[in-house]
Design an enzyme around this catalytic site. Structure first.
Site, PDB file in Angstrom:
ATOM      1  N   CYS A 136      47.093  34.556  38.038  1.00  0.00           N
ATOM      2  CA  CYS A 136      47.838  35.395  38.985  1.00  0.00           C
ATOM      3  C   CYS A 136      46.994  36.581  39.462  1.00  0.00           C
ATOM      4  O   CYS A 136      46.136  37.075  38.746  1.00  0.00           O
ATOM      5  CB  CYS A 136      49.073  35.953  38.313  1.00  0.00           C
ATOM      6  SG  CYS A 136      50.092  34.709  37.544  1.00  0.00           S
TER       7      CYS A 136
ATOM      8  N   ARG B  39      41.118  32.835  42.104  1.00  0.00           N
ATOM      9  CA  ARG B  39      41.558  32.853  40.705  1.00  0.00           C
ATOM     10  C   ARG B  39      42.453  31.659  40.376  1.00  0.00           C
ATOM     11  O   ARG B  39      42.671  31.365  39.203  1.00  0.00           O
ATOM     12  CB  ARG B  39      42.326  34.151  40.412  1.00  0.00           C
ATOM     13  CG  ARG B  39      41.438  35.381  40.464  1.00  0.00           C
ATOM     14  CD  ARG B  39      42.267  36.636  40.502  1.00  0.00           C
ATOM     15  NE  ARG B  39      42.998  36.881  39.279  1.00  0.00           N
ATOM     16  CZ  ARG B  39      42.673  37.783  38.367  1.00  0.00           C
ATOM     17  NH1 ARG B  39      41.601  38.533  38.560  1.00  0.00           N
ATOM     18  NH2 ARG B  39      43.388  37.964  37.298  1.00  0.00           N
TER      19      ARG B  39
ATOM     20  N   TRP C 173      50.365  31.948  39.377  1.00  0.00           N
ATOM     21  CA  TRP C 173      49.996  30.690  38.733  1.00  0.00           C
ATOM     22  C   TRP C 173      51.112  30.433  37.714  1.00  0.00           C
ATOM     23  O   TRP C 173      51.264  31.185  36.745  1.00  0.00           O
ATOM     24  CB  TRP C 173      48.645  30.854  38.051  1.00  0.00           C
ATOM     25  CG  TRP C 173      48.058  29.599  37.503  1.00  0.00           C
ATOM     26  CD1 TRP C 173      47.328  28.665  38.175  1.00  0.00           C
ATOM     27  CD2 TRP C 173      48.119  29.135  36.147  1.00  0.00           C
ATOM     28  NE1 TRP C 173      46.935  27.662  37.339  1.00  0.00           N
ATOM     29  CE2 TRP C 173      47.404  27.917  36.094  1.00  0.00           C
ATOM     30  CE3 TRP C 173      48.712  29.615  34.975  1.00  0.00           C
ATOM     31  CZ2 TRP C 173      47.261  27.180  34.916  1.00  0.00           C
ATOM     32  CZ3 TRP C 173      48.572  28.887  33.804  1.00  0.00           C
ATOM     33  CH2 TRP C 173      47.851  27.685  33.779  1.00  0.00           C
TER      34      TRP C 173
ATOM     35  N   ASN D 167      51.329  40.278  36.167  1.00  0.00           N
ATOM     36  CA  ASN D 167      50.393  39.291  35.595  1.00  0.00           C
ATOM     37  C   ASN D 167      50.554  39.337  34.087  1.00  0.00           C
ATOM     38  O   ASN D 167      50.702  40.429  33.514  1.00  0.00           O
ATOM     39  CB  ASN D 167      48.937  39.653  35.913  1.00  0.00           C
ATOM     40  CG  ASN D 167      48.564  39.360  37.354  1.00  0.00           C
ATOM     41  OD1 ASN D 167      49.374  38.844  38.116  1.00  0.00           O
ATOM     42  ND2 ASN D 167      47.344  39.695  37.710  1.00  0.00           N
ATOM     43  N   GLY D 168      50.464  38.175  33.451  1.00  0.00           N
ATOM     44  CA  GLY D 168      50.570  38.142  31.987  1.00  0.00           C
ATOM     45  C   GLY D 168      51.786  37.334  31.564  1.00  0.00           C
ATOM     46  O   GLY D 168      52.415  36.644  32.375  1.00  0.00           O
TER      47      GLY D 168
ATOM     48  N   GLU E 290      29.158  19.517  29.674  1.00  0.00           N
ATOM     49  CA  GLU E 290      29.362  20.360  30.848  1.00  0.00           C
ATOM     50  C   GLU E 290      29.395  19.512  32.124  1.00  0.00           C
ATOM     51  O   GLU E 290      30.212  19.752  33.017  1.00  0.00           O
ATOM     52  CB  GLU E 290      28.265  21.438  30.904  1.00  0.00           C
ATOM     53  CG  GLU E 290      28.262  22.324  32.124  1.00  0.00           C
ATOM     54  CD  GLU E 290      29.551  23.127  32.337  1.00  0.00           C
ATOM     55  OE1 GLU E 290      30.417  23.153  31.440  1.00  0.00           O
ATOM     56  OE2 GLU E 290      29.681  23.703  33.432  1.00  0.00           O
TER      57      GLU E 290
ATOM     58  N   LYS F 253      32.592  19.405  34.673  1.00  0.00           N
ATOM     59  CA  LYS F 253      32.485  19.713  36.109  1.00  0.00           C
ATOM     60  C   LYS F 253      33.163  18.614  36.921  1.00  0.00           C
ATOM     61  O   LYS F 253      33.889  18.891  37.878  1.00  0.00           O
ATOM     62  CB  LYS F 253      31.030  19.821  36.570  1.00  0.00           C
ATOM     63  CG  LYS F 253      30.285  21.061  36.176  1.00  0.00           C
ATOM     64  CD  LYS F 253      30.697  22.314  36.904  1.00  0.00           C
ATOM     65  CE  LYS F 253      31.835  22.994  36.227  1.00  0.00           C
ATOM     66  NZ  LYS F 253      31.571  23.853  35.110  1.00  0.00           N
TER      67      LYS F 253
ATOM     68  N   GLU G 278      37.076  18.624  36.480  1.00  0.00           N
ATOM     69  CA  GLU G 278      37.717  19.797  37.078  1.00  0.00           C
ATOM     70  C   GLU G 278      37.953  19.651  38.567  1.00  0.00           C
ATOM     71  O   GLU G 278      39.011  19.984  39.059  1.00  0.00           O
ATOM     72  CB  GLU G 278      36.808  21.029  36.907  1.00  0.00           C
ATOM     73  CG  GLU G 278      36.884  21.718  35.612  1.00  0.00           C
ATOM     74  CD  GLU G 278      36.119  23.040  35.670  1.00  0.00           C
ATOM     75  OE1 GLU G 278      34.887  22.998  35.812  1.00  0.00           O
ATOM     76  OE2 GLU G 278      36.758  24.088  35.579  1.00  0.00           O
TER      77      GLU G 278
ATOM     78  N   HIS H  90      29.902   4.404  18.062  1.00  0.00           N
ATOM     79  CA  HIS H  90      30.991   4.628  17.102  1.00  0.00           C
ATOM     80  C   HIS H  90      32.356   4.598  17.786  1.00  0.00           C
ATOM     81  O   HIS H  90      33.342   5.061  17.231  1.00  0.00           O
ATOM     82  CB  HIS H  90      30.778   5.961  16.376  1.00  0.00           C
ATOM     83  CG  HIS H  90      29.491   5.995  15.622  1.00  0.00           C
ATOM     84  ND1 HIS H  90      29.270   5.235  14.501  1.00  0.00           N
ATOM     85  CD2 HIS H  90      28.328   6.650  15.860  1.00  0.00           C
ATOM     86  CE1 HIS H  90      28.034   5.444  14.060  1.00  0.00           C
ATOM     87  NE2 HIS H  90      27.455   6.300  14.882  1.00  0.00           N
TER      88      HIS H  90
ATOM     89  N   LYS I 176      40.768  30.592  37.827  1.00  0.00           N
ATOM     90  CA  LYS I 176      39.426  31.107  37.555  1.00  0.00           C
ATOM     91  C   LYS I 176      39.407  31.965  36.292  1.00  0.00           C
ATOM     92  O   LYS I 176      38.527  31.840  35.466  1.00  0.00           O
ATOM     93  CB  LYS I 176      38.932  31.915  38.767  1.00  0.00           C
ATOM     94  CG  LYS I 176      37.507  32.396  38.635  1.00  0.00           C
ATOM     95  CD  LYS I 176      36.525  31.240  38.624  1.00  0.00           C
ATOM     96  CE  LYS I 176      35.085  31.681  38.428  1.00  0.00           C
ATOM     97  NZ  LYS I 176      34.228  30.554  38.025  1.00  0.00           N
TER      98      LYS I 176
END
Ligand code: AGP
Length: 620
Positions: free
Chosen positions: A2, A27, A76, A102-103, A493, A497, A500, A516, A615
């Site tokens: 947010c 964000r 968000w 926010n929070g 990574e 990427k 996402e 395995h 973000k």
């Protein structure tokens, strides 16, 4: 996550609010709204949309000045779906105030029950609406039928926040005071942009660029009373405190795409420069070591460190994994890597010779912040490896190292990752030179680091080839990413990427782990990306590659020399420049970042703002 903006002054509030919200879009959010108040209108006007800021802008009557006071928000979703009703701002009481938050408020259910018993009606499923009514309830009680005052507003907010459990950055405006904003913070950042006859508020500095060049970071448990000509800051325990005014860093200025189609692509291409910025002034050739200004420990204290804990989330956790290999190899100090979300609730036996690094681009990740605070509480020296100056984690840690990568706007982290690895390499060199690493070995590391920006520039030359590979594989439903030693985290990574931004399922593995279990996934529709440069594990990875090929899996190989063996086996080969193995994750990440970007484009995905992601992950 947010985002918050606010304005009070003599200009049209909407102009700043909309620009500010656009700058906070990176964000991640799913709905947006603003509330404004004009001195000649008796009511707060609110406009909200379940969608993008562009839709909010269209929903506002063009050209109409709606007021010189306003607050805005990108949400968000946490409590309740991404609907217009759940979008912020929320009104409190019978529209006596409007509030953005926010929070996360953990005790909102019990507060809501109490407020409902008092007759407050709720229209949304959010925890935020509870705060709005709670403030309104105290405000009404303080007035007790008399004339409202600014002091009533301040006290109502202070009393309400004293009842909240959880995290908040709050901005409130009251119908009775058309030039007053009240901000409050606990665990969720707020910054005030100081203007002349006007003030700006935002949840990070990006909206403030070009509007204010002096800023005040609100600290936890502070409430700010903001009017066009004044800012008053009150601390829960210390009473009135002097606002600490900072200059808005020029690092925050670069917030446009400069001809690139996406922030992510711009940030991929910025890496030669961002790596150079991370190195600047930190290589000490005379002593064959690195130097850092902000660790806040003497060389003697650092020499006494027996163990290092590296913690972070997502991409920053992958950096920590590379850091583990780096520090163990160059400095021979035992390292443990922990997900911050796990570390915060674990109780690992640690001694006082353990120091803890929190690795974070944003400096706002809730889990990393909590993990560092917990480790600090246990008496460990805590350090941040962080990009955003003045962020919550930078402030909470005992010291740290800034990345100086410049703002990273794309949700998928790229340049911050390679800058984190650059800093971790220098850190490993520094610890190594405090211990056994010879002068000559230290110099070799420095030489490699100095060449790095140029080598990353060369690696970017694979872009056209990567486009062709992406065109071939973009319809695949699954990908595997495989590497060993330093390139195991590189593989993780690379897979992150791709997931996402293209929403393709991808798994990263140490290449030898394939047999395995994951090798069962290999078929002609599942490409495997092998990171197979020269080095101690080259032959081993080659065997793993053969195992995949023998099962009909398409292979994309990343190599660092003309490699006939790999060329014979792989369907596509991408050549990157040769570097020592400890720098391979940086150079090998370039084609992996570009591959995800190109695949996501071909699949029509919103590269910079992927679905469901934020973000800065400021909730647990
Ligand atoms: C990276 O591409 C991700 N968006 C995400 O995993 C990110 O790295 C994670 O949320 C941690 O963020 P931080 O570095 O800002 O703490």
């Amino acid at each position: 996550m947010c985002g918050i903006v606010g304005y009070t002054g003599n200009n049209d509030a909407c102009a700043f609010l909309i620009t500010g919200l656009q700058r906070l879009e990176y964000r991640g959010y799913d709905s947006a709204g603003i509330a404004t108040l004009s001195s000649d209108s008796p009511r707060i006007q609110t406009t909200k949309v379940a969608g993008r800021v562009a839709q909010l802008e269209s929903a506002l009557a063009a050209g109409t000045i709606r007021g010189r006071l306003g607050i805005g928000h990108t949400r968000w979703a946490t409590h309740g779906a991404a609907t217009e009703i759940n979008a912020h701002p929320h009104s409190g009481g019978r529209s006596v105030l409007s509030l953005v938050h926010n929070g996360v408020i953990e005790n909102y259910e019990s507060l809501k029950t109490d407020l409902q018993a008092k007759g407050f009606e709720f229209v949304s499923q959010t925890d935020t609406e509870v705060i709005a009514h709670l403030v309104a309830d105290h405000y009404a009680q303080l007035q007790a039928g008399g004339e409202p005052t600014v002091e009533h507003c301040v006290e109502a907010v202070q009393t309400a926040v004293s009842q909240l459990r959880g995290t908040y950055g709050l901005l409130v405006m009251f119908r009775d005071f058309p030039d007053l904003l009240i901000a409050a913070r606990c665990g969720s950042p707020l910054v005030i942009g100081v203007g002349k006859g006007e003030q700006f508020v935002a949840s990070d500095t990006s909206p403030l660029v070009g509007f204010a060049d002096r800023i005040v970071y609100l600290a936890d448990h502070q409430v700010a009373v903001i009017r066009p000509e004044s800012i008053q800051v009150l601390h829960r325990d210390q009473g009135r405190v002097r606002p600490d005014v900072h200059v808005l860093s020029s690092d925050s200025v670069d917030v446009n795409m400069e001809g690139f189609n996406h922030f992510m692509l711009k940030e991929i291409y910025e890496q030669p420069q961002s790596i150079q910025n991370a190195l600047r002034g930190r290589l000490d050739r005379d002593n064959a070591t690195a130097k850092f200004g902000g660790l806040n420990l003497t060389p003697q204290q650092l020499r006494g460190v027996q163990r290092i804990v590296l913690t972070g989330c997502g991409t920053s956790w992958h950096s920590a994994l590379v850091g583990e290999y780096l520090i163990e190899e160059l400095a021979r100090v035992p390292v443990e890597v922990e997900y911050a979300s796990e570390l915060r609730y674990r109780n690992p036996p640690t001694d006082h010779a353990t120091i803890v690094f929190g690795i974070t681009q944003s400096g706002e990740t809730a889990d990393t912040l909590a993990a560092l605070r917990e480790m600090k509480r246990k008496g460990h020296h805590t350090l941040a490896i962080c990009n955003v100056i003045g962020s919550s984690i930078a402030q909470a840690a005992d010291g740290g190292i800034y990345l100086h990568a410049g703002p990273e706007i794309g949700v998928a982290s790229t340049k911050a990752f390679t800058s984190q690895l650059t800093v971790l390499t220098m850190l490993a060199l520094y610890f190594g030179r405090l211990r056994h690493l010879s002068f000559e070995a230290g110099q070799r590391v420095i030489e490699q680091l100095e060449r790095l920006p140029h080598l990353v520039e060369q690696a970017l030359a694979c872009h056209d080839q990567v486009k062709e590979i992406a065109a071939h594989y973009h319809t695949a439903n699954n990908f595997l990413y495989l590497g060993r030693k330093f390139n195991f985290p590189t593989a993780l990574e690379g897979a992150l990427k791709l997931k996402e931004i293209s929403y393709i399922h991808a798994e990263g593995y140490p290449a030898a782990e394939m047999k395995h279990g994951p090798i069962a996934l290999v078929d002609e529709h599942t490409p495997s990306v092998f990171i197979v440069p020269q080095g101690t594990v080259y032959e081993k990875v080659l065997s793993n590659l053969q195992e995949v090929k023998a099962r009909g899996g398409p292979v994309i190989a990343i190599v660092d020399h003309d490699d006939p063996q790999v060329a014979r086996l792989a369907d596509n080969v991408i050549r990157i420049p040769q570097v020592e193995d400890f720098l391979q994750p940086i150079v090998a990440s370039i084609p992996l970042q570009l591959l995800s970007y190109e695949i996501a484009l071909l699949r029509g995905c919103d590269v910079d703002k992927p679905r469901n992601l934020a973000k800065s992950v400021t909730v647990e």
